[in-house]
Design an enzyme around this catalytic site. Structure first.
Site, PDB file in Angstrom:
ATOM      1  N   ARG A 158     -46.868  -4.449   9.722  1.00  0.00           N
ATOM      2  CA  ARG A 158     -46.020  -3.350   9.240  1.00  0.00           C
ATOM      3  C   ARG A 158     -44.903  -3.868   8.343  1.00  0.00           C
ATOM      4  O   ARG A 158     -44.443  -3.178   7.451  1.00  0.00           O
ATOM      5  CB  ARG A 158     -45.413  -2.601  10.412  1.00  0.00           C
ATOM      6  N   ARG A 187     -41.020   3.645  12.870  1.00  0.00           N
ATOM      7  CA  ARG A 187     -40.241   2.747  12.002  1.00  0.00           C
ATOM      8  C   ARG A 187     -40.194   3.368  10.618  1.00  0.00           C
ATOM      9  O   ARG A 187     -40.955   3.004   9.729  1.00  0.00           O
ATOM     10  CB  ARG A 187     -40.864   1.353  11.974  1.00  0.00           C
ATOM     11  N   ASP A 212     -37.291   5.664   5.177  1.00  0.00           N
ATOM     12  CA  ASP A 212     -36.562   6.583   4.306  1.00  0.00           C
ATOM     13  C   ASP A 212     -35.404   5.889   3.574  1.00  0.00           C
ATOM     14  O   ASP A 212     -35.148   6.160   2.400  1.00  0.00           O
ATOM     15  CB  ASP A 212     -36.033   7.781   5.122  1.00  0.00           C
ATOM     16  N   ASP A 261     -34.656  -8.454  18.983  1.00  0.00           N
ATOM     17  CA  ASP A 261     -35.840  -9.284  19.218  1.00  0.00           C
ATOM     18  C   ASP A 261     -35.701 -10.196  20.430  1.00  0.00           C
ATOM     19  O   ASP A 261     -36.697 -10.689  20.962  1.00  0.00           O
ATOM     20  CB  ASP A 261     -36.137 -10.156  17.982  1.00  0.00           C
ATOM     21  N   ILE A 293     -31.507  -0.555  19.065  1.00  0.00           N
ATOM     22  CA  ILE A 293     -32.080  -0.556  17.704  1.00  0.00           C
ATOM     23  C   ILE A 293     -33.377   0.248  17.650  1.00  0.00           C
ATOM     24  O   ILE A 293     -33.559   1.069  16.764  1.00  0.00           O
ATOM     25  CB  ILE A 293     -32.318  -2.001  17.202  1.00  0.00           C
ATOM     26  N   ARG A 348     -48.478 -13.775  16.050  1.00  0.00           N
ATOM     27  CA  ARG A 348     -47.814 -13.217  14.856  1.00  0.00           C
ATOM     28  C   ARG A 348     -46.481 -13.910  14.586  1.00  0.00           C
ATOM     29  O   ARG A 348     -46.036 -13.973  13.444  1.00  0.00           O
ATOM     30  CB  ARG A 348     -47.543 -11.713  15.043  1.00  0.00           C
TER      31      ARG A 348
HETATM   32  C1  UD1 Z   1     -35.605  -4.991  12.728  1.00  0.00           C
HETATM   33  C2  UD1 Z   1     -34.351  -5.641  13.257  1.00  0.00           C
HETATM   34  C3  UD1 Z   1     -34.377  -7.092  12.881  1.00  0.00           C
HETATM   35  C4  UD1 Z   1     -35.671  -7.689  13.434  1.00  0.00           C
HETATM   36  C5  UD1 Z   1     -36.893  -6.951  12.921  1.00  0.00           C
HETATM   37  C6  UD1 Z   1     -38.182  -7.462  13.516  1.00  0.00           C
HETATM   38  C7  UD1 Z   1     -32.049  -4.857  13.410  1.00  0.00           C
HETATM   39  C8  UD1 Z   1     -30.976  -4.046  12.793  1.00  0.00           C
HETATM   40  N1  UD1 Z   1     -33.195  -4.962  12.733  1.00  0.00           N
HETATM   41  O1  UD1 Z   1     -35.621  -5.094  11.339  1.00  0.00           O
HETATM   42  O2  UD1 Z   1     -33.264  -7.758  13.398  1.00  0.00           O
HETATM   43  O3  UD1 Z   1     -35.746  -9.015  13.110  1.00  0.00           O
HETATM   44  O4  UD1 Z   1     -36.752  -5.591  13.272  1.00  0.00           O
HETATM   45  O5  UD1 Z   1     -38.356  -7.055  14.822  1.00  0.00           O
HETATM   46  O6  UD1 Z   1     -31.871  -5.416  14.467  1.00  0.00           O
HETATM   47  N2  UD1 Z   1     -34.359   2.829  10.134  1.00  0.00           N
HETATM   48  C9  UD1 Z   1     -34.409   4.103   9.618  1.00  0.00           C
HETATM   49  N3  UD1 Z   1     -34.816   4.262   8.319  1.00  0.00           N
HETATM   50  C10 UD1 Z   1     -35.157   3.215   7.528  1.00  0.00           C
HETATM   51  C11 UD1 Z   1     -35.095   1.924   8.059  1.00  0.00           C
HETATM   52  C12 UD1 Z   1     -34.691   1.756   9.381  1.00  0.00           C
HETATM   53  O7  UD1 Z   1     -34.127   5.072  10.301  1.00  0.00           O
HETATM   54  O8  UD1 Z   1     -35.504   3.421   6.359  1.00  0.00           O
HETATM   55  C13 UD1 Z   1     -33.959   2.615  11.545  1.00  0.00           C
HETATM   56  C14 UD1 Z   1     -35.143   2.175  12.417  1.00  0.00           C
HETATM   57  O9  UD1 Z   1     -35.851   3.253  12.907  1.00  0.00           O
HETATM   58  C15 UD1 Z   1     -34.459   1.394  13.506  1.00  0.00           C
HETATM   59  C16 UD1 Z   1     -33.294   0.752  12.806  1.00  0.00           C
HETATM   60  O10 UD1 Z   1     -33.058   1.547  11.630  1.00  0.00           O
HETATM   61  O11 UD1 Z   1     -33.971   2.245  14.503  1.00  0.00           O
HETATM   62  C17 UD1 Z   1     -33.525  -0.736  12.501  1.00  0.00           C
HETATM   63  O12 UD1 Z   1     -34.226  -0.823  11.400  1.00  0.00           O
HETATM   64  P1  UD1 Z   1     -34.360  -2.080  10.438  1.00  0.00           P
HETATM   65  O13 UD1 Z   1     -33.246  -3.032  10.546  1.00  0.00           O
HETATM   66  O14 UD1 Z   1     -34.685  -1.508   9.126  1.00  0.00           O
HETATM   67  O15 UD1 Z   1     -35.665  -2.696  11.029  1.00  0.00           O
HETATM   68  P2  UD1 Z   1     -36.390  -3.948  10.529  1.00  0.00           P
HETATM   69  O16 UD1 Z   1     -36.126  -4.239   9.116  1.00  0.00           O
HETATM   70  O17 UD1 Z   1     -37.777  -3.809  11.013  1.00  0.00           O
END
Ligand code: UD1
Length: 419
Positions: free
Chosen positions: A92, A121, A124, A306, A328, A398
């Protein structure tokens, strides 16, 4: 299908070097798409997610070579802008390619990433930021079609949440956009600084990483470069938890302890002696771990989401009741049912897991539910007396570079079994 077999109850001793960071290497590999010459990346961990990234790069027309922990990517021959659906489904986080592809090709097509094992996830924030930079986004038959026919331009972007992925995508798109981009409310994770260091060494002009305001002055083009990936703070915390539950003493080398302040605090609260020496950490576990009343996952420099599953696994054998609050992601407790098979006493409600420590866990047959949940199960199996079998280990592969060999070096009785 391969399983991991653990004969638990053995104290871990010794030292290992920690792998390069998964959450750094994936965006850096995506960033090579922007570089119009050869990029040499050192300290790349051998992970299935890295292989998936290399497959995406090859599908786009890049040439990739791996030699030990060094990966060379040449994107001069780039010819595509579409990430195949199968590769999107494999990982993803391939959404981080979006900013890089659109920056280089002015067009990108990816399949909609949708939900995953940690709950929804959404992207937006990524998409609205790209739209502000001149990208048109449309969704057709499950595909996101992004185009910037007139090229990308800089923009002032305020993130409502400091999303790691969105910050990375904006940096990637802005690196070669026309003019200046400012990200207010940016994520501050060290992996973002590593991505910026990589891009800056290729000629980008990115300033302010590590603060919540990042400025990117778009440059005409990026060249090739050489870069070393930072150490993996989550893998380090995992090996520390493995030692902690067995009452052992281990030294981890090739680390950045300054990236791990909130994690080290939890180990110390649990009664471990944690000594820092340059790029090394030595953890000595007490006879019995202590409870940690409350741990909350937060954005960096707070406690990393994590490291949540591995902390909950560790606290299952601590004396007393501990509470973990996951702030998160929704639905990050799927591994808890697997931990219960070992005799762990955990109750979850919404974003809270309450762990009542037991003196001993017993061996179990179980499966990895996701990457970090899988690591939590390895920790429980190391603590439990007797033989445990862990299935679905592709989740673990992974993000961990041969976890079995690393733990064997620390004296664990652990092996792969091929069915
Ligand atoms: C997240 C973790 C990161 C971790 C990675 C892998 C945080 C802040 N982020 O990064 O540390 O290494 O997973 O597991 O700890 N969200 C929205 N809209 C968006 C993008 C995000 O609503 O467009 C929300 C997500 O639903 C979630 C939060 O923001 O609740 C965290 O998102 P984000 O930091 O973007 O996630 P990753 O980049 O996957």
């Amino acid at each position: 299908m391969s399983e991991i077999i653990v004969n638990g109850g053995k104290k871990l001793y010794g030292g290992i070097s920690v792998q390069g960071a998964k959450n750094s290497v994936l965006p850096v590999l995506a960033a090579t798409v922007l570089c119009e010459n050869e990029c040499v990346i050192h300290n790349c961990p051998a992970l299935s997610d890295v292989n998936t990234s290399l497959k995406i790069l090859k599908a786009l027309g890049c040439t990739c070579q791996t030699e030990g922990n060094t990966v060379t990517v040449d994107s001069r021959g780039i010819s595509g802008y579409k990430i195949p659906d199968t590769l999107m489904r494999e990982m993803r986080s391939s959404v981080v390619f979006l900013g890089a592809i659109i920056g280089r090709c002015k067009k990108a097509v990816i399949s909609s990433p949708g939900g995953c094992e940690l709950g929804p996830r959404p992207i937006d924030l990524h998409l609205s930021a790209l739209e502000r930079m001149g990208v048109t986004v449309s969704e057709e038959h499950g595909y996101l079609i992004c185009s910037a026919e007139k090229g990308l331009h800089g923009a002032e972007i305020s993130l409502g949440f400091p999303s790691v992925g969105a910050t990375e995508n904006i940096i990637l798109a802005a690196a070669t956009a026309k003019g200046m981009t400012v990200i207010h409310g940016a994520a501050k994770e060290p992996e973002i600084s590593d991505l910026a260091d990589f891009l800056n060494s290729a000629g980008a002009r990115i300033y302010g990483c590590g603060s919540d305001s990042i400025r990117i002055y778009g440059v005409e083009r990026l060249s090739g470069t050489e870069h070393t990936i930072i150490p993996d703070r989550i893998a380090a915390a995992t090996y520390m938890a493995c030692a902690a539950v067995t009452g052992g003493k281990i030294t981890l080398c090739n680390l950045m302890p300054s990236h791990m302040v909130s994690t080290l605090w939890v180990f110390r609260e649990a009664g471990c002696d944690v000594e820092l020496s340059g790029k090394s950490i030595t953890l000595s576990a007490p006879k019995r771990l202590k409870r940690v009343p409350t741990v909350r996952s937060l954005v960096y420099p707070g406690f990393p989401t994590d490291a949540g599953p591995i902390t909950v696994a560790m606290l299952t054998v601590a004396e007393g009741t501990s509470v973990f609050v996951e702030n998160i992601f929704e639905n990050r407790f799927r591994y808890v049912d697997e931990l219960k098979r070992f005799g762990a006493k955990i109750k979850t409600e919404g974003k809270i897991a309450v762990t009542e420590g037991v003196k001993e866990l017993s061996a179990a047959d179980c499966r990895a539910t996701d990457l970090r949940g899988g690591a939590a199960i390895v920790i429980a199996a190391l603590a439990a007396g007797g033989e445990s079998k862990i299935g679905d280990i592709h989740h673990i592969e992974r993000g961990y570079d041969d976890i079995v060999s690393a733990l064997r070096m620390l004296g664990a009785d652990i092996k792969y079994s091929k069915d």
